[in-house]
Design a protein around this motif. Structure first.
Motif, PDB file in Angstrom:
ATOM      1  N   MET A   1     -17.867  20.215  36.238  1.00  8.59           N
ATOM      2  CA  MET A   1     -18.982  20.656  35.422  1.00  8.59           C
ATOM      3  C   MET A   1     -19.798  19.422  35.026  1.00  8.59           C
ATOM      4  O   MET A   1     -19.242  18.405  34.642  1.00  8.59           O
ATOM      5  CB  MET A   1     -18.450  21.379  34.177  1.00  8.59           C
ATOM      6  N   ALA A   2     -21.103  19.549  35.112  1.00  9.60           N
ATOM      7  CA  ALA A   2     -21.990  18.435  34.777  1.00  9.60           C
ATOM      8  C   ALA A   2     -21.914  18.120  33.286  1.00  9.60           C
ATOM      9  O   ALA A   2     -21.684  18.997  32.451  1.00  9.60           O
ATOM     10  CB  ALA A   2     -23.418  18.777  35.164  1.00  9.60           C
ATOM     11  N   TYR A   3     -22.116  16.856  32.978  1.00  9.80           N
ATOM     12  CA  TYR A   3     -22.062  16.399  31.583  1.00  9.80           C
ATOM     13  C   TYR A   3     -23.030  17.180  30.707  1.00  9.80           C
ATOM     14  O   TYR A   3     -22.682  17.602  29.603  1.00  9.80           O
ATOM     15  CB  TYR A   3     -22.371  14.899  31.521  1.00  9.80           C
ATOM     16  N   GLU A   4     -24.251  17.392  31.204  1.00  7.88           N
ATOM     17  CA  GLU A   4     -25.266  18.112  30.421  1.00  7.88           C
ATOM     18  C   GLU A   4     -24.811  19.528  30.103  1.00  7.88           C
ATOM     19  O   GLU A   4     -25.029  20.033  29.003  1.00  7.88           O
ATOM     20  CB  GLU A   4     -26.603  18.157  31.166  1.00  7.88           C
ATOM     21  N   THR A   5     -24.165  20.181  31.050  1.00  7.09           N
ATOM     22  CA  THR A   5     -23.657  21.532  30.840  1.00  7.09           C
ATOM     23  C   THR A   5     -22.580  21.536  29.769  1.00  7.09           C
ATOM     24  O   THR A   5     -22.563  22.404  28.895  1.00  7.09           O
ATOM     25  CB  THR A   5     -23.105  22.116  32.155  1.00  7.09           C
ATOM     26  N   LYS A   6     -21.696  20.561  29.803  1.00  7.78           N
ATOM     27  CA  LYS A   6     -20.637  20.456  28.800  1.00  7.78           C
ATOM     28  C   LYS A   6     -21.234  20.289  27.404  1.00  7.78           C
ATOM     29  O   LYS A   6     -20.794  20.922  26.443  1.00  7.78           O
ATOM     30  CB  LYS A   6     -19.709  19.283  29.105  1.00  7.78           C
ATOM     31  N   VAL A   7     -22.244  19.428  27.297  1.00  7.29           N
ATOM     32  CA  VAL A   7     -22.875  19.180  26.001  1.00  7.29           C
ATOM     33  C   VAL A   7     -23.529  20.458  25.484  1.00  7.29           C
ATOM     34  O   VAL A   7     -23.395  20.807  24.301  1.00  7.29           O
ATOM     35  CB  VAL A   7     -23.910  18.033  26.097  1.00  7.29           C
ATOM     36  N   LEU A   8     -24.245  21.168  26.349  1.00 10.69           N
ATOM     37  CA  LEU A   8     -24.881  22.425  25.936  1.00 10.69           C
ATOM     38  C   LEU A   8     -23.858  23.466  25.508  1.00 10.69           C
ATOM     39  O   LEU A   8     -24.046  24.160  24.508  1.00 10.69           O
ATOM     40  CB  LEU A   8     -25.744  22.982  27.072  1.00 10.69           C
ATOM     41  N   MET A   9     -22.780  23.591  26.251  1.00 19.64           N
ATOM     42  CA  MET A   9     -21.741  24.569  25.900  1.00 19.64           C
ATOM     43  C   MET A   9     -21.115  24.233  24.549  1.00 19.64           C
ATOM     44  O   MET A   9     -20.873  25.127  23.735  1.00 19.64           O
ATOM     45  CB  MET A   9     -20.668  24.626  26.995  1.00 19.64           C
ATOM     46  N   MET A  10     -20.882  22.959  24.293  1.00 19.16           N
ATOM     47  CA  MET A  10     -20.321  22.546  23.008  1.00 19.16           C
ATOM     48  C   MET A  10     -21.305  22.835  21.876  1.00 19.16           C
ATOM     49  O   MET A  10     -20.915  23.326  20.813  1.00 19.16           O
ATOM     50  CB  MET A  10     -19.957  21.060  23.039  1.00 19.16           C
ATOM     51  N   ALA A  11     -22.579  22.556  22.108  1.00 16.56           N
ATOM     52  CA  ALA A  11     -23.593  22.798  21.076  1.00 16.56           C
ATOM     53  C   ALA A  11     -23.732  24.288  20.784  1.00 16.56           C
ATOM     54  O   ALA A  11     -23.783  24.698  19.619  1.00 16.56           O
ATOM     55  CB  ALA A  11     -24.939  22.220  21.515  1.00 16.56           C
ATOM     56  N   ILE A  12     -23.771  25.105  21.820  1.00 14.64           N
ATOM     57  CA  ILE A  12     -23.901  26.548  21.629  1.00 14.64           C
ATOM     58  C   ILE A  12     -22.668  27.101  20.922  1.00 14.64           C
ATOM     59  O   ILE A  12     -22.779  27.932  20.020  1.00 14.64           O
ATOM     60  CB  ILE A  12     -24.155  27.252  22.970  1.00 14.64           C
ATOM     61  N   GLY A  13     -21.502  26.647  21.305  1.00 14.31           N
ATOM     62  CA  GLY A  13     -20.276  27.083  20.638  1.00 14.31           C
ATOM     63  C   GLY A  13     -20.278  26.732  19.161  1.00 14.31           C
ATOM     64  O   GLY A  13     -19.885  27.536  18.314  1.00 14.31           O
ATOM     65  N   ASP A  14     -20.743  25.528  18.853  1.00 13.97           N
ATOM     66  CA  ASP A  14     -20.823  25.086  17.455  1.00 13.97           C
ATOM     67  C   ASP A  14     -21.814  25.946  16.675  1.00 13.97           C
ATOM     68  O   ASP A  14     -21.543  26.351  15.547  1.00 13.97           O
ATOM     69  CB  ASP A  14     -21.227  23.618  17.391  1.00 13.97           C
ATOM     70  N   ILE A  15     -22.957  26.230  17.280  1.00 14.51           N
ATOM     71  CA  ILE A  15     -23.971  27.066  16.622  1.00 14.51           C
ATOM     72  C   ILE A  15     -23.414  28.456  16.336  1.00 14.51           C
ATOM     73  O   ILE A  15     -23.546  28.969  15.225  1.00 14.51           O
ATOM     74  CB  ILE A  15     -25.240  27.167  17.493  1.00 14.51           C
TER      75      ILE A  15
END
Length: 55
Positions: A1-15
């Motif tokens: 999984m691309a780094y950018e995808t991981k960051v987005l998934m973490m941010a969305i999960g946090d939100i």
């Protein structure tokens, strides 16, 4: 999984986990999306489509 995808998934999960309502979570995700140039439909339209599918 691309780094950018991981960051987005973490941010969305946090939100999602820190929002009290679905509408609040949607507005927070939309704010991030809009900053990246992705325009999301307003929340009420999404809810209307969901209701139409159920009915």
């Amino acid at each position: 999984m691309a780094y950018e995808t991981k960051v987005l998934m973490m941010a969305i999960g946090d939100i999602i986990s820190s929002s009290k309502t679905t509408e609040e979570a949607y507005k927070r995700v939309a704010k991030i999306a809009n900053a990246e140039g992705v325009i999301l439909e307003p929340f009420k339209i999404k809810e209307k489509k969901k209701t139409e599918k159920e009915g």
